[in-house]
Write a protein that holds these residues in place. Structure first.
Motif, PDB file in Angstrom:
ATOM      1  N   GLU A 159     -13.053   1.663  30.294  1.00 12.09           N
ATOM      2  CA  GLU A 159     -11.853   1.003  29.779  1.00 12.09           C
ATOM      3  C   GLU A 159     -10.616   1.864  29.986  1.00 12.09           C
ATOM      4  O   GLU A 159      -9.548   1.371  30.378  1.00 12.09           O
ATOM      5  N   SER A 162      -9.542   1.862  33.616  1.00  9.72           N
ATOM      6  CA  SER A 162      -8.824   0.637  33.964  1.00  9.72           C
ATOM      7  C   SER A 162      -7.414   0.637  33.377  1.00  9.72           C
ATOM      8  O   SER A 162      -6.440   0.259  34.047  1.00  9.72           O
ATOM      9  N   SER A 185     -22.010  -3.644  29.695  1.00  7.83           N
ATOM     10  CA  SER A 185     -22.194  -3.801  31.138  1.00  7.83           C
ATOM     11  C   SER A 185     -20.981  -4.482  31.770  1.00  7.83           C
ATOM     12  O   SER A 185     -20.512  -4.080  32.851  1.00  7.83           O
ATOM     13  N   THR A 186     -20.433  -5.489  31.104  1.00  7.47           N
ATOM     14  CA  THR A 186     -19.263  -6.194  31.628  1.00  7.47           C
ATOM     15  C   THR A 186     -18.061  -5.264  31.747  1.00  7.47           C
ATOM     16  O   THR A 186     -17.365  -5.248  32.775  1.00  7.47           O
ATOM     17  N   VAL A 187     -17.806  -4.489  30.704  1.00  5.97           N
ATOM     18  CA  VAL A 187     -16.676  -3.553  30.725  1.00  5.97           C
ATOM     19  C   VAL A 187     -16.838  -2.541  31.850  1.00  5.97           C
ATOM     20  O   VAL A 187     -15.878  -2.225  32.577  1.00  5.97           O
ATOM     21  N   HIS A 189     -18.561  -2.840  34.670  1.00  6.18           N
ATOM     22  CA  HIS A 189     -18.426  -3.436  36.001  1.00  6.18           C
ATOM     23  C   HIS A 189     -17.009  -3.920  36.289  1.00  6.18           C
ATOM     24  O   HIS A 189     -16.635  -4.063  37.462  1.00  6.18           O
ATOM     25  N   GLU A 190     -16.225  -4.172  35.255  1.00  2.65           N
ATOM     26  CA  GLU A 190     -14.817  -4.497  35.500  1.00  2.65           C
ATOM     27  C   GLU A 190     -14.078  -3.306  36.091  1.00  2.65           C
ATOM     28  O   GLU A 190     -13.193  -3.461  36.943  1.00  2.65           O
ATOM     29  N   ALA A 191     -14.450  -2.099  35.653  1.00  7.39           N
ATOM     30  CA  ALA A 191     -13.812  -0.890  36.188  1.00  7.39           C
ATOM     31  C   ALA A 191     -14.471  -0.419  37.477  1.00  7.39           C
ATOM     32  O   ALA A 191     -13.788   0.087  38.380  1.00  7.39           O
ATOM     33  N   PRO A 193     -16.864  -2.155  39.973  1.00  8.86           N
ATOM     34  CA  PRO A 193     -17.616  -3.346  40.384  1.00  8.86           C
ATOM     35  C   PRO A 193     -18.766  -3.070  41.340  1.00  8.86           C
ATOM     36  O   PRO A 193     -19.686  -3.885  41.445  1.00  8.86           O
ATOM     37  N   ARG A 304     -18.644  -6.986  21.014  1.00  5.98           N
ATOM     38  CA  ARG A 304     -18.938  -5.952  21.999  1.00  5.98           C
ATOM     39  C   ARG A 304     -19.973  -4.960  21.493  1.00  5.98           C
ATOM     40  O   ARG A 304     -20.952  -4.677  22.144  1.00  5.98           O
TER      41      ARG A 304
END
Length: 394
Positions: A159, A162, A185-187, A189-191, A193, A304
């Motif tokens: 986070e 990003s 996992s989502t957080v 992969h946002e940073a 990918p 989260r």
């Protein structure tokens, strides 16, 4: 149903290896004769081995009580692990976010893993979000392309990366110590990918028992060869045969309950950690498991991370009088999370009908973490004389 490639005969032979001079190997004729090893028995075997081959002392605990010391093989079992789980290669640069100091074993382990993989390691420990921007040029200059840490620490780092516009070409995330939830996992992969997730499961007494690779379900692990797991409600029993393990084990009782599973990767000997043995409690006559509540909480859209506070009668610490779920999320209101949690969790629905004030939910900015390991503490015990703040739960 047991899990693993080590048969009963192999485990019997391993047990005979560790018998003291006063014991007769012929006394062990059947698998049923094998009394599960205690932690003390395991450490006796580990110290015996260390007198010939050397050892490395690691520790757990120490935050509120005396540290629990464990003697490991100097190589921490990494050479035995690498044929089955090799997340790093020559030229990789690993950022090790696991906390250093006071014999905390994870820091040592991932430093050793990097070395055996011919990678470079930067053992920085946990970075606060406000420090990421300051360190960004250094990390980019090092060529960091892999990160090791507890899932919550990696997600916080991602986070901050990003938010600060840091450019790191991370291809590998190594995680352990707590669940890799969908939100974490989502957080991540946002940073990052392109990053593959490489997890492992073990304990401070045993180090790595099973592994998780890209393509696996993140709640499933594959038992390493030459081991046997016996699922039991009192805690799974672990046995190991052969040389090269970080610690020997003959039916050593783990603190977790496990169950056989299948995995999309089609690799065998898969299992899932169901929860801790000691996480069961009774609230107003209803038996609950903390692990079940937390597992369901983190699947609620918008939640989260979650943490459970159990309030106990000071005259009887085993008597839980109320519970409160803390969660982190930007927008989801507490009353909505509570409704979903009650609906999804057996037992909480009964309490909601009869004693609704014993179950509450609160949105918080941050969850309490261990000052030693930086992991989110799943359960916090509180005095019932200090009642929970019910702000916003209904």
């Amino acid at each position: 149903m047991s899990i693993g490639t080590a048969g009963a005969d192999h485990v019997l032979a391993e047990a005979r290896r560790w018998l003291g001079p006063a014991n007769d190997p012929d006394d062990l004729q059947d698998f049923a004769d094998l009394t599960p090893w205690t932690f003390t028995r395991m450490q006796d075997a580990a110290r015996t081995r260390a007198r010939s081959n050397g050892g490395l002392v690691v520790a757990s605990g120490g935050t509120t009580g005396a540290p629990k010391l464990t003697v490991m093989a100097p190589n921490l079992g990494v050479p035995r692990l690498l044929p089955h789980w090799r997340p790093l290669g020559a030229g990789d640069v690993l950022l090790n976010l696991f906390s250093p100091g006071r014999m905390w074993g994870a820091q040592y382990f991932y430093n050793a893993l990097s070395g055996y993989c011919q990678s470079t390691v930067a053992p920085i420990g946990s970075l606060a979000p406000k420090d990421v921007a300051e360190w960004a040029p250094t990390l980019a200059g090092l060529g960091v392309n892999a990160i090791a840490g507890a899932p919550n620490a990696v997600a916080r780092f991602a986070e901050a990366v990003s938010a600060n516009g840091v450019d790191l070409d991370v291809r590998t995330i190594i995680w352990a110590g707590e669940p890799m939830t969908p939100a974490r996992s989502t957080v991540i992969h946002e940073a990052f990918p392109e990053a593959g997730l490489w997890g492992n499961y073990g304990s401070i007494e045993t180090f790595v028992i099973g592994v998780n690779r890209p393509g696996c379900r993140t709640d499933v692990f594959h038992l390493l060869p030459d081991q046997l797991l016996e699922p039991e409600d009192e805690g799974a029993l672990l046995s190991r045969v052969g040389e090269g393990w970080p610690a020997p084990a003959v039916r050593f009782r783990l603190g977790d309950r496990v169950e056989p599973m299948t995995c999309p990767c089609a690799d065998g000997h898969a299992f899932r950690v169901v929860g801790r043995v000691d996480d069961q409690f009774k609230l107003c006559g209803v038996m609950l498991r903390a692990g079940d509540i937390l597992e369901r909480a983190v699947t609620i859209p918008g939640v989260r991370e979650a943490q459970l506070l159990l309030y106990c009668d000071p005259a009887d610490p085993a008597a839980v009088t109320s519970l409160q779920l803390h969660y982190t999320e930007a927008e989801r209101e507490a009353h909505g999370v509570r409704s979903e949690l009650v609906r999804r969790t057996d037992g909480l629905d009964i309490l909601d009908l009869s004693v609704p004030d014993t179950v509450s939910v609160k949105r918080v900015a941050v969850l309490e973490r261990s000052p030693r390991t930086d992991k989110v503490l799943p359960v916090l015990w509180r005095d019932a004389l200090d009642p929970p703040n019910h702000g916003g739960h209904s």
